[in-house]
Design a protein around this motif. Sequence first.
Motif: not given
Ligand code: ZN
Length: 133
Positions: A8, A55, A79, A129
């Motif tokens: 994501h 997200e 991110h 991430e």
């Molecule tokens: Zn995330």
Amino acid sequence: MKILKVDHIGIAVNNIEQAKALYTDILGIPHAGSETVAEQKVTTAFFPVGEAEVELLESTAPDGPIAKFIESKGQGIQHIAFRVENIEQALEELKAKGVRLIDEKPRRGAGGAKIAFLHPKSTFGVLVELSER
Ligand code: ZN
């Protein structure tokens, strides 16, 4: 270590309800669900697009990481998350290769995923991430 896909893209917003209208009403992407992750002081909303998701992230507290991000950089991409096969193994390998880690051990993210962040100083300015689910 094996990266399976872009899981994501995390986007920091001031107000999820307002931003949600862009993704659903205007772009026509279904809203797959929302969740508050108390320990990260964030509310998230997910919008699946093909194999990946958008997200949206809204801070639940003025001292949360998303509030701080918006304060210094404004709203926008915060991110990028890669899904990995085995997060513990990935962190070990990256550490051995000299990558700076924010999280030495995985923590719990939205949707029950195990997540960990790499330091942007090691990744050309991108907060990366890792996610395993
Ligand atoms: Zn995330």
